[in-house]
Design a protein around this motif. Sequence first.
Motif, PDB file in Angstrom:
ATOM      1  N   TYR A 105      -6.362  24.076  -1.681  1.00 12.36           N
ATOM      2  CA  TYR A 105      -6.753  23.278  -2.843  1.00 12.36           C
ATOM      3  C   TYR A 105      -5.842  23.682  -3.997  1.00 12.36           C
ATOM      4  CZ  TYR A 105     -11.030  22.348  -0.204  1.00 12.36           C
ATOM      5  OH  TYR A 105     -11.929  21.967   0.768  1.00 12.36           O
ATOM      6  N   SER A 106      -5.190  22.706  -4.619  1.00 12.08           N
ATOM      7  CA  SER A 106      -4.294  23.009  -5.735  1.00 12.08           C
ATOM      8  C   SER A 106      -4.730  22.268  -6.993  1.00 12.08           C
ATOM      9  CB  SER A 106      -2.853  22.630  -5.384  1.00 12.08           C
ATOM     10  OG  SER A 106      -2.350  23.470  -4.366  1.00 12.08           O
ATOM     11  N   PHE A 107      -4.777  23.006  -8.110  1.00  6.79           N
ATOM     12  CA  PHE A 107      -5.246  22.477  -9.387  1.00  6.79           C
ATOM     13  C   PHE A 107      -4.089  22.216 -10.342  1.00  6.79           C
ATOM     14  CE2 PHE A 107      -9.052  24.170  -7.686  1.00  6.79           C
ATOM     15  CZ  PHE A 107     -10.143  23.780  -8.454  1.00  6.79           C
ATOM     16  N   ASP A 108      -4.188  21.150 -11.111  1.00  9.27           N
ATOM     17  CA  ASP A 108      -3.315  20.942 -12.267  1.00  9.27           C
ATOM     18  C   ASP A 108      -3.921  19.854 -13.145  1.00  9.27           C
ATOM     19  OD1 ASP A 108      -0.955  20.512 -14.075  1.00  9.27           O
ATOM     20  OD2 ASP A 108      -0.043  21.877 -12.625  1.00  9.27           O
ATOM     21  N   GLN A 109      -3.940  20.099 -14.454  1.00  9.98           N
ATOM     22  CA  GLN A 109      -4.499  19.115 -15.384  1.00  9.98           C
ATOM     23  C   GLN A 109      -3.453  18.176 -15.952  1.00  9.98           C
ATOM     24  OE1 GLN A 109      -6.020  20.977 -18.985  1.00  9.98           O
ATOM     25  NE2 GLN A 109      -4.562  22.657 -18.799  1.00  9.98           N
ATOM     26  N   ASP A 110      -2.170  18.465 -15.700  1.00  9.02           N
ATOM     27  CA  ASP A 110      -1.085  17.664 -16.247  1.00  9.02           C
ATOM     28  C   ASP A 110      -0.765  16.507 -15.306  1.00  9.02           C
ATOM     29  OD1 ASP A 110       1.174  16.607 -17.384  1.00  9.02           O
ATOM     30  OD2 ASP A 110       2.187  18.526 -17.674  1.00  9.02           O
ATOM     31  N   ALA A 111      -0.835  15.300 -15.832  1.00  5.79           N
ATOM     32  CA  ALA A 111      -0.560  14.113 -15.015  1.00  5.79           C
ATOM     33  C   ALA A 111       0.843  14.147 -14.423  1.00  5.79           C
ATOM     34  CB  ALA A 111      -0.754  12.847 -15.855  1.00  5.79           C
ATOM     35  N   ASP A 112       1.795  14.763 -15.115  1.00  4.01           N
ATOM     36  CA  ASP A 112       3.169  14.836 -14.604  1.00  4.01           C
ATOM     37  C   ASP A 112       3.235  15.542 -13.258  1.00  4.01           C
ATOM     38  OD1 ASP A 112       3.938  13.574 -16.901  1.00  4.01           O
ATOM     39  OD2 ASP A 112       5.008  15.285 -17.771  1.00  4.01           O
ATOM     40  N   ALA A 113       2.367  16.531 -13.060  1.00  5.88           N
ATOM     41  CA  ALA A 113       2.381  17.312 -11.816  1.00  5.88           C
ATOM     42  C   ALA A 113       2.021  16.463 -10.607  1.00  5.88           C
ATOM     43  CB  ALA A 113       1.416  18.487 -11.926  1.00  5.88           C
ATOM     44  N   ASN A 164     -16.878  24.934 -10.139  1.00 11.42           N
ATOM     45  CA  ASN A 164     -17.517  23.622 -10.021  1.00 11.42           C
ATOM     46  C   ASN A 164     -16.866  22.768  -8.934  1.00 11.42           C
ATOM     47  OD1 ASN A 164     -19.133  24.387 -12.134  1.00 11.42           O
ATOM     48  ND2 ASN A 164     -18.102  23.132 -13.667  1.00 11.42           N
ATOM     49  N   TRP A 165     -15.528  22.786  -8.905  1.00 11.40           N
ATOM     50  CA  TRP A 165     -14.824  21.967  -7.925  1.00 11.40           C
ATOM     51  C   TRP A 165     -14.980  22.498  -6.508  1.00 11.40           C
ATOM     52  CZ3 TRP A 165     -13.278  17.193  -8.280  1.00 11.40           C
ATOM     53  CH2 TRP A 165     -13.044  16.650  -9.551  1.00 11.40           C
ATOM     54  N   MET A 166     -15.006  23.809  -6.362  1.00  2.00           N
ATOM     55  CA  MET A 166     -15.220  24.365  -5.022  1.00  2.00           C
ATOM     56  C   MET A 166     -16.618  23.990  -4.514  1.00  2.00           C
ATOM     57  SD  MET A 166     -12.427  25.771  -3.964  1.00  2.00           S
ATOM     58  CE  MET A 166     -11.763  24.255  -4.681  1.00  2.00           C
ATOM     59  N   ARG A 167     -17.582  23.987  -5.429  1.00  2.00           N
ATOM     60  CA  ARG A 167     -18.934  23.565  -5.052  1.00  2.00           C
ATOM     61  C   ARG A 167     -18.926  22.089  -4.656  1.00  2.00           C
ATOM     62  NH1 ARG A 167     -21.539  24.402  -9.680  1.00  2.00           N
ATOM     63  NH2 ARG A 167     -21.923  26.607  -9.230  1.00  2.00           N
ATOM     64  N   TYR A 168     -18.184  21.283  -5.404  1.00  2.00           N
ATOM     65  CA  TYR A 168     -18.075  19.854  -5.113  1.00  2.00           C
ATOM     66  C   TYR A 168     -17.523  19.608  -3.708  1.00  2.00           C
ATOM     67  CZ  TYR A 168     -16.257  15.069  -5.369  1.00  2.00           C
ATOM     68  OH  TYR A 168     -15.961  13.744  -5.118  1.00  2.00           O
ATOM     69  N   TYR A 169     -16.542  20.412  -3.315  1.00  2.00           N
ATOM     70  CA  TYR A 169     -15.936  20.261  -1.990  1.00  2.00           C
ATOM     71  C   TYR A 169     -16.679  21.043  -0.897  1.00  2.00           C
ATOM     72  CZ  TYR A 169     -11.959  17.759  -3.941  1.00  2.00           C
ATOM     73  OH  TYR A 169     -11.162  16.816  -4.547  1.00  2.00           O
ATOM     74  N   GLY A 170     -17.792  21.664  -1.263  1.00  4.42           N
ATOM     75  CA  GLY A 170     -18.591  22.372  -0.276  1.00  4.42           C
ATOM     76  C   GLY A 170     -18.006  23.698   0.163  1.00  4.42           C
ATOM     77  N   VAL A 171     -17.176  24.291  -0.689  1.00  3.71           N
ATOM     78  CA  VAL A 171     -16.529  25.566  -0.361  1.00  3.71           C
ATOM     79  C   VAL A 171     -17.306  26.710  -1.011  1.00  3.71           C
ATOM     80  CG1 VAL A 171     -14.431  26.950  -0.608  1.00  3.71           C
ATOM     81  CG2 VAL A 171     -14.270  24.484  -0.170  1.00  3.71           C
TER      82      VAL A 171
END
Length: 308
Positions: free
Chosen positions: A55-63, A85-92
Motif C-alpha cells: 500500500y503506497s500513500f501520497d496526497q499530491d495529485a502529481d504523484a 484509518n486506511w488500513m482499517r478500511y482495507y481490512g489490514v
Amino acid sequence: MTTERGNEYHRPVLLEESIDGLAIKPGGIYVDVTFGGGGHSREILRRMDPTAHLYSFDQDADAERNIMDDDRFTFVRSNFRYLKNWMRYYGVEHIDGLLADLGVSSHHFDDETRGFSFRFDAPIDMRMNKRDGRTAADILNESSEEQLSNIFYIYGELKNARRLATAIVKARSSKSIVTTTDLMTVTEALMPKERVKKDMAKMFQALRIEVNNEMEALKEMLTSAIELLSPNGRLSVITYHSLEDRMVKNMIKTGNVEGRMEKDFFGRTATTMKQLKGKPIVPSAEEQKENPRSRSAKLRIAEKVAEE
C-alpha cells in the motif's frame, strides 16, 4: 501499464539500504507512506513474492502519474497521518514493514509553479495537497508577528526569527506577500551574506512544515505505524532535518516523540521498538555526489519487539 516517470520525477535516496531494512518476506504486507515518484515502491514490489501486498500513500495529485499497474499494489490518495484509518478500511490489522522517505521530492523543488524553492519567482504556495489547506502566502499575510517568529524559530531554527517576522508584518501592511520573490525581497537583507542561501532554505523549510502540518502528521503516522507493525515488523525511515530525525529517534527509543521514558508497574523500561544498525545510515560519498538532495539524509531502521 507500468509507468517509468518515477526516475524523472524523483531520484530515491538510500534506495538499497532502506529496502534492505524492511527485510521483505513472503506474503508480507508493506506500506510506503511517501510514494512520490514511486522509486522505493518499485523496489519493494521487485522484491515481493506474488502473495505479498504493498500500500503506497501520497496526497499530491502529481504523484498519481507514477502509479504502477500491479495486482500486488494499492495506491492510497491521502496524507499518511491517516495510515491507521486506511488500513482499517482495507481490512489490514497488521503490517510487516513500513517505509517513509520524509524529504520533499526533487519534483517539488524543481516545479516552478509550486513555490517550494527560492530559485524561481512563483506564487508562494507550498501545499503538498493542492486541493486543500492554507498556502504559505496565507500564513505570511494572516499570521501575527509572534506566530511567524515561532514558525521561523521552531521549524527553521533561525536565530533572527523575530527580526524576519517584524519585517514581514511591516512590509505586508502596504503590499501583500504573494510570491517567492516578494518574500526574498523583504527578508534577504536581514540574513548574513555568507549564510543567505542556507538561511533562506531554512525559512522556506519552516513555512513548508507549517503549511503542511508536517510535525503533527509525522507524529500521528509513527504512532499508527508502531501500533500496526507485527512482532519483528520493520520500520525504515529516512529523515532530512534535525526536527523530524529527533522525533523518529525518540519514537523508536521511547514510544513517544517527546523521548519520555515510561516504566511498567515493576519499574522496567517499556520498549516497543529496537533500533537496528546502531547509528543512522547515511548515503555514501558517491550517492551524495550524484544526488545532492541526499547529503542531509539519515536512515533509521527499527524492529518491533516481540512480546515475551
